[in-house]
Design a protein around this motif. Structure first.
Motif, PDB file in Angstrom:
ATOM      1  N   UNK A  19       0.727  -1.182  -0.041  1.00  0.00           N
ATOM      2  CA  UNK A  19       0.009   0.021  -0.098  1.00  0.00           C
ATOM      3  C   UNK A  19       1.129   1.144  -0.152  1.00  0.00           C
ATOM      4  N   UNK A  20       0.836   2.211  -0.940  1.00  0.00           N
ATOM      5  CA  UNK A  20       1.702   3.395  -0.857  1.00  0.00           C
ATOM      6  C   UNK A  20       1.571   3.972   0.245  1.00  0.00           C
ATOM      7  N   UNK A 145      -6.357  -0.051  -1.295  1.00  0.00           N
ATOM      8  CA  UNK A 145      -6.885  -1.342  -2.418  1.00  0.00           C
ATOM      9  C   UNK A 145      -6.566  -2.997  -1.986  1.00  0.00           C
ATOM     10  N   UNK A 146      -7.829  -3.426  -2.316  1.00  0.00           N
ATOM     11  CA  UNK A 146      -7.606  -4.970  -1.811  1.00  0.00           C
ATOM     12  C   UNK A 146      -6.244  -5.713  -2.196  1.00  0.00           C
ATOM     13  N   UNK A 147      -5.847  -6.417  -1.406  1.00  0.00           N
ATOM     14  CA  UNK A 147      -4.587  -7.151  -1.850  1.00  0.00           C
ATOM     15  C   UNK A 147      -3.092  -6.544  -1.530  1.00  0.00           C
ATOM     16  N   UNK A 148      -3.183  -5.199  -1.264  1.00  0.00           N
ATOM     17  CA  UNK A 148      -2.000  -4.243  -0.826  1.00  0.00           C
ATOM     18  C   UNK A 148      -1.626  -5.044   0.586  1.00  0.00           C
ATOM     19  N   UNK A 149       0.022  -4.833   0.519  1.00  0.00           N
ATOM     20  CA  UNK A 149       0.474  -5.510   1.838  1.00  0.00           C
ATOM     21  C   UNK A 149       0.655  -4.178   2.857  1.00  0.00           C
ATOM     22  N   UNK A 150       0.846  -4.578   4.181  1.00  0.00           N
ATOM     23  CA  UNK A 150       0.888  -3.324   4.964  1.00  0.00           C
ATOM     24  C   UNK A 150       1.670  -4.169   6.254  1.00  0.00           C
ATOM     25  N   UNK A 189     -10.721  -1.277  10.533  1.00  0.00           N
ATOM     26  CA  UNK A 189     -10.281  -0.148  11.190  1.00  0.00           C
ATOM     27  C   UNK A 189     -10.433   0.821  10.053  1.00  0.00           C
ATOM     28  N   UNK A 190     -10.494   1.982  10.714  1.00  0.00           N
ATOM     29  CA  UNK A 190     -10.592   3.311   9.811  1.00  0.00           C
ATOM     30  C   UNK A 190      -9.167   3.451   9.026  1.00  0.00           C
ATOM     31  N   UNK A 191      -9.207   3.850   7.784  1.00  0.00           N
ATOM     32  CA  UNK A 191      -8.172   4.043   6.911  1.00  0.00           C
ATOM     33  C   UNK A 191      -7.202   4.743   7.707  1.00  0.00           C
ATOM     34  N   UNK A 192      -7.414   5.714   8.357  1.00  0.00           N
ATOM     35  CA  UNK A 192      -6.204   6.795   9.025  1.00  0.00           C
ATOM     36  C   UNK A 192      -6.300   6.071  10.565  1.00  0.00           C
ATOM     37  N   UNK A 193      -6.032   4.993  10.909  1.00  0.00           N
ATOM     38  CA  UNK A 193      -5.745   4.229  12.098  1.00  0.00           C
ATOM     39  C   UNK A 193      -4.299   4.511  12.388  1.00  0.00           C
ATOM     40  N   UNK A 194      -4.026   4.846  13.734  1.00  0.00           N
ATOM     41  CA  UNK A 194      -2.557   5.058  13.723  1.00  0.00           C
ATOM     42  C   UNK A 194      -1.829   3.645  13.950  1.00  0.00           C
ATOM     43  N   UNK A 195      -2.471   2.365  13.966  1.00  0.00           N
ATOM     44  CA  UNK A 195      -2.238   1.202  13.877  1.00  0.00           C
ATOM     45  C   UNK A 195      -1.597   0.239  12.753  1.00  0.00           C
ATOM     46  N   UNK A 196      -1.702   1.168  11.814  1.00  0.00           N
ATOM     47  CA  UNK A 196      -1.367   0.555  10.270  1.00  0.00           C
ATOM     48  C   UNK A 196      -0.134   1.173   9.658  1.00  0.00           C
TER      49      UNK A 196
END
Ligand code: MLZ
Length: 276
Positions: A19-20, A145-150, A189-196
């Motif tokens: 994920x960018x 997007x689905x499939x992106x790594x993080x 989680x929300x896209x702006x979570x501090x946990x990702x």
């Protein structure tokens, strides 16, 4: 010796992309961590976020702090980034017209709080204001997007940041799935979570990263090479918050995960708490 996880090799193996960085509410460079063990600061009580408490730094790791609320026990430690909005220098709460509160589950009688507070701060090492960092801005919208790594915090073992994949995207939420684990640790989680975090965050910040779970006993890899075709469980209502689970026994092998879905209007019988 600690071998950093080889993301390049893994991305090739799994034919996947990271994920960018602009998807995340994280600083471009992981913030420098100048906190020291035993420093005191103010933190929102994770179990009661309307109250501000005194916390002590228990561990410094990468850009994160393991914190314990003064007057609480050692079973409710939590982790925060050094640029979290939820931590501030001692004095911040009072300056903004608030009062420091005892933590939920304060181990003494509430009447002993004023004296406890005086004593816990007396002679304490206060974290200086200049080592707190400003929280980064949120991306304008959900760009995942689905499939992106993080890299993602395992909320059941919050000391761990693990190899993960975006399993689904819905409105402002993403489904974080942990590579090589059977779903027991996954969460929305929300896209702006501090946990990702973007791929490479752990290596850059000096935090250990948990590699994907191990191959199963058939010898087949349990890595997810493609996003699952089956629909994941939909996100929980956005208003719900769940207290952090106690730390898992890291020595035991993972039990097979079980997912039970119960219609709210039905009774699950005497052994099932359908209010959860
Ligand atoms: N040792 C623990 C940790 C599992 C961590 C999984 N992270 C996605 C267990 O096996 O339960």
């Amino acid at each position: 010796t600690y071998q950093p996880f080889d993301w390049d090799e893994y991305l090739k193996e799994t034919n996947s992309v990271p994920a960018p960085a602009n998807c995340f509410k994280q600083a471009i460079e992981p913030p420098k961590n100048e906190f020291k063990v035993s420093m005191k600061l103010e933190a929102l009580d994770p179990r009661n976020v309307t109250s501000t408490c005194i916390a002590t730094v228990i561990t410094v790791l990468g850009s994160r702090l393991r914190l314990r609320l003064d007057g609480s026990d050692n079973k409710n430690d939590f982790w925060r980034l050094v640029d979290s909005r939820e931590i501030n220098p001692v004095g911040h709460c009072e300056k903004s017209g608030g009062m420091l509160q005892p933590p939920l589950g304060f181990r003494m009688n509430a009447s002993s709080w004023p004296m406890f507070l005086t004593k816990t701060l007396n002679g304490a090492l206060m974290a200086p204001a200049n080592i707190f960092q400003k929280e980064p801005p949120s991306p304008k919208c959900n760009l995942f997007q689905v499939g992106q790594k993080l890299e993602a915090v395992d909320k059941k073992n919050p000391q761990l940041i693990c190899c993960a994949t975006v399993g689904a995207v819905k409105n402002d939420q993403i489904h974080v799935t942990f590579d090589g684990w059977r779903g027991a640790f996954d969460y929305w989680c929300k896209y702006d979570s501090r946990d990702i975090f973007p791929v490479g965050w752990c290596a850059k910040s000096g935090h250990p990263m948990q590699p994907p779970g191990q191959k199963n006993n058939t010898g087949h890899s349990r890595y997810k090479f493609k996003p699952a075709l089956t629909a994941p469980v939909p996100p929980p209502p956005i208003t719900s918050t769940v207290a952090e689970a106690p730390e898992a026994d890291t020595s035991a092998p993972p039990p097979p995960p079980i997912t039970i879905q119960i219609r709210k209007s039905c009774s699950g019988g005497p052994l099932i708490d359908s209010t959860q």
